[in-house]
Design a protein around this motif. Structure first.
Motif, PDB file in Angstrom:
ATOM      1  N   CYS A 166       1.503 -10.995 -32.825  1.00 26.35           N
ATOM      2  CA  CYS A 166       1.449 -12.312 -33.465  1.00 26.35           C
ATOM      3  C   CYS A 166       0.056 -12.523 -34.070  1.00 26.35           C
ATOM      4  CB  CYS A 166       1.722 -13.382 -32.403  1.00 26.35           C
ATOM      5  SG  CYS A 166       1.441 -15.074 -32.937  1.00 26.35           S
ATOM      6  N   GLY A 226      -0.454 -15.666 -35.650  1.00 35.42           N
ATOM      7  CA  GLY A 226      -0.468 -17.108 -35.842  1.00 35.42           C
ATOM      8  C   GLY A 226       0.335 -17.574 -37.046  1.00 35.42           C
ATOM      9  N   SER A 227       0.912 -16.639 -37.793  1.00 31.94           N
ATOM     10  CA  SER A 227       1.664 -17.014 -39.002  1.00 31.94           C
ATOM     11  C   SER A 227       2.882 -17.877 -38.702  1.00 31.94           C
ATOM     12  CB  SER A 227       2.110 -15.761 -39.762  1.00 31.94           C
ATOM     13  OG  SER A 227       0.995 -15.070 -40.281  1.00 31.94           O
ATOM     14  N   HIS A 228       3.391 -17.831 -37.494  1.00 31.53           N
ATOM     15  CA  HIS A 228       4.548 -18.664 -37.145  1.00 31.53           C
ATOM     16  C   HIS A 228       4.244 -20.143 -37.374  1.00 31.53           C
ATOM     17  CE1 HIS A 228       2.256 -18.259 -33.342  1.00 31.53           C
ATOM     18  NE2 HIS A 228       2.636 -19.515 -33.159  1.00 31.53           N
ATOM     19  N   GLY A 239       7.377 -19.754 -31.058  1.00 34.34           N
ATOM     20  CA  GLY A 239       6.221 -18.877 -31.183  1.00 34.34           C
ATOM     21  C   GLY A 239       6.503 -17.499 -30.613  1.00 34.34           C
ATOM     22  N   CYS A 298       5.056 -10.859 -31.944  1.00 26.70           N
ATOM     23  CA  CYS A 298       5.664 -11.708 -32.972  1.00 26.70           C
ATOM     24  C   CYS A 298       7.175 -11.779 -32.813  1.00 26.70           C
ATOM     25  CB  CYS A 298       5.303 -11.156 -34.348  1.00 26.70           C
ATOM     26  SG  CYS A 298       6.004 -12.097 -35.709  1.00 26.70           S
ATOM     27  N   ARG A 299       7.708 -12.981 -32.963  1.00 24.02           N
ATOM     28  CA  ARG A 299       9.162 -13.199 -32.973  1.00 24.02           C
ATOM     29  C   ARG A 299       9.634 -13.687 -34.319  1.00 24.02           C
ATOM     30  NH1 ARG A 299      12.180 -17.021 -29.124  1.00 24.02           N
ATOM     31  NH2 ARG A 299      10.280 -18.273 -29.235  1.00 24.02           N
ATOM     32  N   CYS A 300       8.713 -14.091 -35.182  1.00 25.44           N
ATOM     33  CA  CYS A 300       9.120 -14.728 -36.439  1.00 25.44           C
ATOM     34  C   CYS A 300       9.173 -13.752 -37.604  1.00 25.44           C
ATOM     35  CB  CYS A 300       8.169 -15.866 -36.776  1.00 25.44           C
ATOM     36  SG  CYS A 300       6.545 -15.316 -37.366  1.00 25.44           S
ATOM     37  N   ALA A 301       8.598 -12.571 -37.450  1.00 23.01           N
ATOM     38  CA  ALA A 301       8.547 -11.520 -38.480  1.00 23.01           C
ATOM     39  C   ALA A 301       7.597 -11.847 -39.623  1.00 23.01           C
ATOM     40  CB  ALA A 301       9.935 -11.184 -39.015  1.00 23.01           C
ATOM     41  N   ALA A 302       6.788 -12.875 -39.500  1.00 26.23           N
ATOM     42  CA  ALA A 302       5.856 -13.233 -40.580  1.00 26.23           C
ATOM     43  C   ALA A 302       4.457 -12.673 -40.356  1.00 26.23           C
ATOM     44  CB  ALA A 302       5.784 -14.752 -40.717  1.00 26.23           C
ATOM     45  N   SER A 303       4.208 -12.118 -39.206  1.00 30.20           N
ATOM     46  CA  SER A 303       2.869 -11.611 -38.906  1.00 30.20           C
ATOM     47  C   SER A 303       2.505 -10.440 -39.809  1.00 30.20           C
ATOM     48  CB  SER A 303       2.796 -11.171 -37.438  1.00 30.20           C
ATOM     49  OG  SER A 303       1.554 -10.543 -37.176  1.00 30.20           O
TER      50      SER A 303
HETATM   51  S1  FES Z   1       5.427 -15.301 -33.686  1.00 29.41           S
HETATM   52 FE1  FES Z   1       5.280 -14.332 -35.611  1.00 29.41          FE
HETATM   53  S2  FES Z   1       3.230 -14.659 -36.186  1.00 29.41           S
HETATM   54 FE2  FES Z   1       3.388 -15.596 -34.274  1.00 29.41          FE
END
Ligand code: FES
Length: 74
Positions: free
Chosen positions: A55, A57-59, A12, A44-49
């Motif tokens: 963030c 919550g897209s992770h 996350g 955000c760490r996933c780059a999907a936000s």
């Molecule tokens: S870490 Fe990327 S949306 Fe949460």
């Protein structure tokens, strides 16, 4: 003045907690995000936000799998 705490959430975001709400966050061009007064926010760490760098919550939707973080102490 309280201590800022940053927590790497498993699969996350990076959770930033500041009891004083004084953390300042800037983009690569030096533009300041509105974080002053916020006691906590997540990066955000996933780059999907859709609301990067925060963030949204897209992770969870993409089942983000973060690489393991190794903590080194000094
Ligand atoms: S870490 Fe990327 S949306 Fe949460």
């Amino acid at each position: 003045m309280g201590q800022v705490k940053i927590t790497v959430r498993k699969n996350g975001p990076l959770r930033v907690e500041d009891p004083d709400g004084l953390v300042e966050l800037f983009d690569a061009d030096g533009n300041k995000y509105d974080t002053v007064g916020k006691l906590a926010f997540s990066l955000c760490r996933c780059a999907a936000s859709a609301n990067r760098p925060f963030c949204d919550g897209s992770h969870n939707k993409i089942a983000f799998q973060a690489p393991d973080c190794v903590i080194k102490t000094v």
